[in-house]
Write an enzyme that holds these catalytic residues in place. Structure first.
Site, PDB file in Angstrom:
ATOM      1  CB  VAL A  12      -0.901  -0.169   1.137  1.00 45.50           C
ATOM      2  CG1 VAL A  12      -0.111   0.069   2.252  1.00 45.50           C
ATOM      3  CG2 VAL A  12      -1.811   1.269   0.935  1.00 45.50           C
ATOM      4  N   GLY A  48       4.683   2.992 -12.082  1.00 51.46           N
ATOM      5  CA  GLY A  48       5.806   3.728 -11.991  1.00 51.46           C
ATOM      6  C   GLY A  48       6.379   4.289 -10.759  1.00 51.46           C
ATOM      7  CB  CYS A  72       6.459   0.345   0.734  1.00 52.69           C
ATOM      8  SG  CYS A  72       6.104   1.591  -0.417  1.00 52.69           S
TER       9      CYS A  72
END
Length: 219
Positions: free
Chosen positions: A86, A162, A180
């Protein structure tokens, strides 16, 4: 016969979209990817933009890293097809979505991830900031603070999603998640280390460095 003087860089279309809702940017990416899967001769594209506040999860990411009920959230939450856990996007964060056909570069996802990190590291170097990689993780850190996140999707060697660089965002939204999935490293912004830095100047530098690192001509 190839000679050093005969090299012609691949062209890449640059689109600066400003503040764009996540769902709209997602649909643009999907459309661009489909076009290039249908016609691999099309030129690459780099989208640069900001998002209104939004949380996104990777395809296999765990909701245990979210500290709130997504169904009750005033801020949109999307599960996407990118890799990674996330993360949070908001104004003041520069987001880059390269739509590249890696058949024209290297068909190697690790190479591609390291190239994206290298773009960010070289941008930071321009401001006398040392961007660091952490073995086993993806992204860029300054003084142990994560200032850039990367999450990609590649379909038949055409990339989407990206990177995001925290230039001068409000970081409060990150407190509602474990960004993360990394619990022991805080999220930071470039303005913490370089007060007064603007998203516009970072965007200009990203364009310059992205072109050099990927050896392309941005048009």
């Amino acid at each position: 016969m190839y000679t050093a003087t005969s090299f012609k860089p691949r062209r890449c279309i640059l689109q600066k979209l400003g503040i764009t809702p996540y769902e709209a940017a997602w649909e643009i990416q999907r459309s661009l990817v489909k076009q290039r899967l249908d016609d691999p001769s099309l030129e690459d594209t780099l989208l640069l933009l900001e998002h209104p506040p939004v949380y996104t999860l990777g395809t296999g990411s765990s909701t245990k890293f979210i500290k709130f009920d997504p169904k009750q959230s005033e801020i949109p939450v999307y599960r996407t097809e990118r890799g990674g856990e996330v993360t949070y996007h908001c104004p003041g964060q520069l987001v880059g979505y390269p739509i590249l056909n890696l058949r024209y570069y290297q068909q190697d996802l690790h190479w591609y991830l390291r190239q994206l990190e290298e773009v960010i590291i070289q941008v930071l170097k321009h401001y006398q900031l040392t961007g660091e990689r952490i073995p086993g993780l993806t992204g860029v850190w300054v003084n142990n603070c994560k200032v850039a996140a990367i999450g990609i999707k590649v379909k038949r060697w055409v990339t989407m999603h990206g990177f995001s660089i925290n230039v001068c965002p409000e970081l409060q939204g990150f407190q509602n998640i474990i960004p993360c999935g990394i619990e022991d490293k805080p999220v930071g912004s470039l303005q913490q280390f370089t007060p007064g830095i603007s998203l516009e100047e970072i965007e200009a530098k990203v364009i310059e460095i992205f072109s050099k690192v990927f050896e392309i001509e941005l048009i």
